[in-house]
Write a protein that holds these residues in place. Structure first.
Motif, PDB file in Angstrom:
ATOM      1  N   HIS A   1       7.608  14.301   4.593  1.00 52.24           N
ATOM      2  CA  HIS A   1       7.046  15.557   4.091  1.00 52.24           C
ATOM      3  C   HIS A   1       7.497  15.738   2.643  1.00 52.24           C
ATOM      4  N   SER A   2       6.993  14.846   1.790  1.00 53.17           N
ATOM      5  CA  SER A   2       7.423  14.778   0.398  1.00 53.17           C
ATOM      6  C   SER A   2       6.307  14.173  -0.433  1.00 53.17           C
ATOM      7  N   ALA A   3       6.273  14.534  -1.716  1.00 50.23           N
ATOM      8  CA  ALA A   3       5.265  13.973  -2.616  1.00 50.23           C
ATOM      9  C   ALA A   3       5.654  12.602  -3.142  1.00 50.23           C
ATOM     10  N   GLN A   4       6.843  12.117  -2.796  1.00 51.18           N
ATOM     11  CA  GLN A   4       7.307  10.833  -3.319  1.00 51.18           C
ATOM     12  C   GLN A   4       6.502   9.662  -2.778  1.00 51.18           C
ATOM     13  N   GLY A   5       5.853   9.841  -1.656  1.00 51.76           N
ATOM     14  CA  GLY A   5       4.976   8.795  -1.149  1.00 51.76           C
ATOM     15  C   GLY A   5       5.604   7.960  -0.050  1.00 51.76           C
ATOM     16  N   THR A   6       4.743   7.376   0.757  1.00 50.88           N
ATOM     17  CA  THR A   6       5.141   6.467   1.831  1.00 50.88           C
ATOM     18  C   THR A   6       4.458   5.134   1.585  1.00 50.88           C
ATOM     19  N   SER A   7       5.230   4.066   1.581  1.00 46.52           N
ATOM     20  CA  SER A   7       4.678   2.761   1.239  1.00 46.52           C
ATOM     21  C   SER A   7       4.780   1.803   2.414  1.00 46.52           C
ATOM     22  N   ILE A   8       3.841   0.873   2.438  1.00 46.29           N
ATOM     23  CA  ILE A   8       3.856  -0.249   3.373  1.00 46.29           C
ATOM     24  C   ILE A   8       3.944  -1.503   2.517  1.00 46.29           C
ATOM     25  N   THR A   9       5.105  -2.144   2.516  1.00 46.25           N
ATOM     26  CA  THR A   9       5.317  -3.358   1.731  1.00 46.25           C
ATOM     27  C   THR A   9       5.481  -4.531   2.681  1.00 46.25           C
ATOM     28  N   LEU A  10       4.735  -5.578   2.446  1.00 44.35           N
ATOM     29  CA  LEU A  10       4.715  -6.721   3.350  1.00 44.35           C
ATOM     30  C   LEU A  10       5.734  -7.767   2.923  1.00 44.35           C
ATOM     31  N   ASP A  11       6.402  -8.363   3.899  1.00 41.77           N
ATOM     32  CA  ASP A  11       7.337  -9.447   3.602  1.00 41.77           C
ATOM     33  C   ASP A  11       6.602 -10.684   3.103  1.00 41.77           C
ATOM     34  N   LYS A  12       5.381 -10.870   3.593  1.00 46.27           N
ATOM     35  CA  LYS A  12       4.569 -12.025   3.219  1.00 46.27           C
ATOM     36  C   LYS A  12       3.185 -11.526   2.830  1.00 46.27           C
ATOM     37  N   PRO A  13       2.606 -12.002   1.728  1.00 43.32           N
ATOM     38  CA  PRO A  13       1.264 -11.544   1.345  1.00 43.32           C
ATOM     39  C   PRO A  13       0.270 -11.725   2.490  1.00 43.32           C
TER      40      PRO A  13
ATOM     41  N   MET B   1      -7.584  31.450   4.137  1.00 44.22           N
ATOM     42  CA  MET B   1      -7.432  31.316   5.589  1.00 44.22           C
ATOM     43  C   MET B   1      -6.005  30.864   5.885  1.00 44.22           C
ATOM     44  N   ALA B   2      -5.109  31.836   6.007  1.00 48.39           N
ATOM     45  CA  ALA B   2      -3.693  31.533   6.190  1.00 48.39           C
ATOM     46  C   ALA B   2      -3.458  30.871   7.539  1.00 48.39           C
ATOM     47  N   ASN B   3      -2.333  30.160   7.609  1.00 43.54           N
ATOM     48  CA  ASN B   3      -1.872  29.517   8.836  1.00 43.54           C
ATOM     49  C   ASN B   3      -2.760  28.359   9.284  1.00 43.54           C
ATOM     50  N   GLU B   4      -3.656  27.886   8.440  1.00 39.38           N
ATOM     51  CA  GLU B   4      -4.448  26.714   8.791  1.00 39.38           C
ATOM     52  C   GLU B   4      -3.851  25.481   8.121  1.00 39.38           C
ATOM     53  N   PHE B   5      -3.998  24.352   8.796  1.00 39.71           N
ATOM     54  CA  PHE B   5      -3.405  23.106   8.326  1.00 39.71           C
ATOM     55  C   PHE B   5      -4.396  22.331   7.454  1.00 39.71           C
ATOM     56  N   TYR B   6      -3.835  21.580   6.500  1.00 40.31           N
ATOM     57  CA  TYR B   6      -4.623  20.697   5.646  1.00 40.31           C
ATOM     58  C   TYR B   6      -3.875  19.376   5.475  1.00 40.31           C
ATOM     59  N   THR B   7      -4.634  18.329   5.185  1.00 37.42           N
ATOM     60  CA  THR B   7      -4.074  17.088   4.650  1.00 37.42           C
ATOM     61  C   THR B   7      -4.641  16.912   3.251  1.00 37.42           C
ATOM     62  N   CYS B   8      -3.764  16.741   2.271  1.00 34.00           N
ATOM     63  CA  CYS B   8      -4.190  16.524   0.883  1.00 34.00           C
ATOM     64  C   CYS B   8      -3.457  15.299   0.344  1.00 34.00           C
ATOM     65  N   VAL B   9      -4.196  14.425  -0.312  1.00 37.02           N
ATOM     66  CA  VAL B   9      -3.625  13.184  -0.837  1.00 37.02           C
ATOM     67  C   VAL B   9      -3.827  13.138  -2.344  1.00 37.02           C
ATOM     68  N   GLN B  10      -2.738  12.885  -3.052  1.00 40.16           N
ATOM     69  CA  GLN B  10      -2.760  12.781  -4.507  1.00 40.16           C
ATOM     70  C   GLN B  10      -3.242  11.407  -4.967  1.00 40.16           C
TER      71      GLN B  10
ATOM     72  N   LEU C   1       0.863  -1.177   0.000  1.00 39.26           N
ATOM     73  CA  LEU C   1       0.000   0.000   0.000  1.00 39.26           C
ATOM     74  C   LEU C   1       0.899   1.227   0.000  1.00 39.26           C
ATOM     75  N   VAL C   2       0.546   2.223  -0.824  1.00 39.65           N
ATOM     76  CA  VAL C   2       1.354   3.439  -0.893  1.00 39.65           C
ATOM     77  C   VAL C   2       0.435   4.652  -0.879  1.00 39.65           C
ATOM     78  N   LEU C   3       0.850   5.684  -0.166  1.00 37.75           N
ATOM     79  CA  LEU C   3       0.118   6.946  -0.089  1.00 37.75           C
ATOM     80  C   LEU C   3       1.022   8.062  -0.588  1.00 37.75           C
ATOM     81  N   HIS C   4       0.522   8.837  -1.569  1.00 41.36           N
ATOM     82  CA  HIS C   4       1.261   9.972  -2.111  1.00 41.36           C
ATOM     83  C   HIS C   4       0.582  11.269  -1.670  1.00 41.36           C
ATOM     84  N   PRO C   5       1.206  12.048  -0.792  1.00 47.42           N
ATOM     85  CA  PRO C   5       0.648  13.362  -0.448  1.00 47.42           C
ATOM     86  C   PRO C   5       0.651  14.282  -1.673  1.00 47.42           C
ATOM     87  N   TYR C   6      -0.175  15.312  -1.598  1.00 52.58           N
ATOM     88  CA  TYR C   6      -0.297  16.240  -2.726  1.00 52.58           C
ATOM     89  C   TYR C   6       0.657  17.416  -2.558  1.00 52.58           C
ATOM     90  N   ARG C   7       1.396  17.709  -3.620  1.00 58.37           N
ATOM     91  CA  ARG C   7       2.278  18.874  -3.660  1.00 58.37           C
ATOM     92  C   ARG C   7       1.640  19.922  -4.565  1.00 58.37           C
TER      93      ARG C   7
END
Length: 326
Positions: free
Chosen positions: A260-272, A297-306, A184-190
């Motif tokens: 903190h990058s758009a390259q993505g964070t992955s979860i790879t399992l050793d065993k299916p 609205m400056a200074n407010e936080f967001y989560t965005c996923v590509q 599973l991989v998640l790519h944040p939005y840049r």
């Protein structure tokens, strides 16, 4: 002497290992994939009798996949389950498993809905390897770096929050109620089209960490998508009253930090991993990026996923009680 013994005893007893205890065969089956166990079963009547014990097929199934603990089968033996799982594995584990989005903690604007995280967008193919210098050069030429600035968002955005520790979640439906998961991989939005932040970087709206829950979560399904919803607690289940179905958790990954990058964070399992229920709920903890558009609205936080990708194989014909007994 051997021929004399054969004449005296025309039906010699089978080898002691063939008549061994069930626990011994379970140890052997734990090192054999289902296909090999099926071939072994066909060699003689003694092995066929030994393989009639369903515990052997359970051990063989756990040799090829991680079952995530107990495997509550719905009117099905482990032998039949092993056959269906083996058929799925034969097709490979590189299939995209996300079918649609069915729930979300919040949405900033309706076009920025969770359905945008399923396909790879044109923006990604054109900007994935861009450097800030290349983006600035394109902008100086009057070219769009990302089509999102024209009102065609290719990402999901949470609602604004003044709290950088606030959490979000997405509920995605998989292509089958039972799947074998490989990664599973998640790519944040840049946001290339937004002003750079105080570190002279284009904003990346990544969460601080994430974990994934697999199961059946009807309590998180929304119709329509984006209605204001309370974040379900990791240990919270619906009451399961009359006409309702209870949320059932089958497996939860460990929490991992998100770069903190758009390259993505992955979860790879050793065993299916064999996951049941047909849902994955992606929990995103905290927010790393503030809004850089000063006129909003400056200074407010967001989560965005590509993009969110779940790869593996759908298991057809296998039904488990964690899927609501359907």
């Amino acid at each position: 002497a051997t021929s004399e013994m054969a004449e005296d005893n025309p039906n010699p007893p089978p080898l002691s290992i063939i008549q061994g205890e069930v626990w011994l065969w379970e140890c052997i089956a734990a090192h054999l994939p289902p296909k090999t166990l099926a071939r072994l079963e066909g060699t003689c009547r003694h092995l066929r009798a030994a393989a009639s014990d369903d515990a052997l097929w359970k051990a063989s199934l756990e040799h090829v996949v991680d079952t995530g603990g107990a495997l509550p089968l719905h009117n099905m033996t482990h032998r039949a389950a092993a056959r269906h799982v083996h058929a799925a594995l034969e097709g490979g584990l590189q299939c995209p498993l996300v079918y649609c989005a069915e729930g979300v903690s919040s949405i900033d604007r309706q076009p920025e809905g969770p359905e945008n995280v399923i396909p790879w967008s044109q923006c990604v193919s054109e900007t994935f390897d861009l450097t800030p210098e290349m983006a600035m050069q394109m902008q100086s030429w009057g070219r769009e770096v990302c089509h999102c600035c024209t009102g065609r968002p290719c990402y999901w955005s949470s609602a604004a929050s003044a709290d950088g520790d606030s959490d979000e979640w997405l509920l995605l439906r998989l292509r089958a109620r039972v799947c074998v998961l490989q990664s599973l991989v998640l790519h944040p939005y840049r946001a290339w089209w937004q002003p750079r932040d105080e570190q002279s970087k284009y904003p990346v709206y990544a969460p601080k960490s994430m974990e994934c829950e697999f199961g059946y979560f009807p309590g998180s399904v929304q119709n329509p998508l984006g209605r204001r919803a309370a974040t379900p607690s990791p240990n919270e289940h619906s009451e399961g009253g009359e006409g309702e179905k209870e949320d059932l958790l089958h497996f939860k990954t460990s929490r991992v930090s998100v770069a903190h990058s758009a390259q993505g964070t992955s979860i790879t399992l050793d065993k299916p991993l064999l996951v049941l229920g047909g849902h994955v709920r992606v929990r995103m903890y905290g927010k790393q990026q503030r809004q850089t558009l000063v006129y909003q609205m400056a200074n407010e936080f967001y989560t965005c996923v590509q993009h969110i990708a779940v790869t593996g194989a759908a298991v057809r014909g296998l039904v488990c009680d964690t899927a609501g007994g359907e």
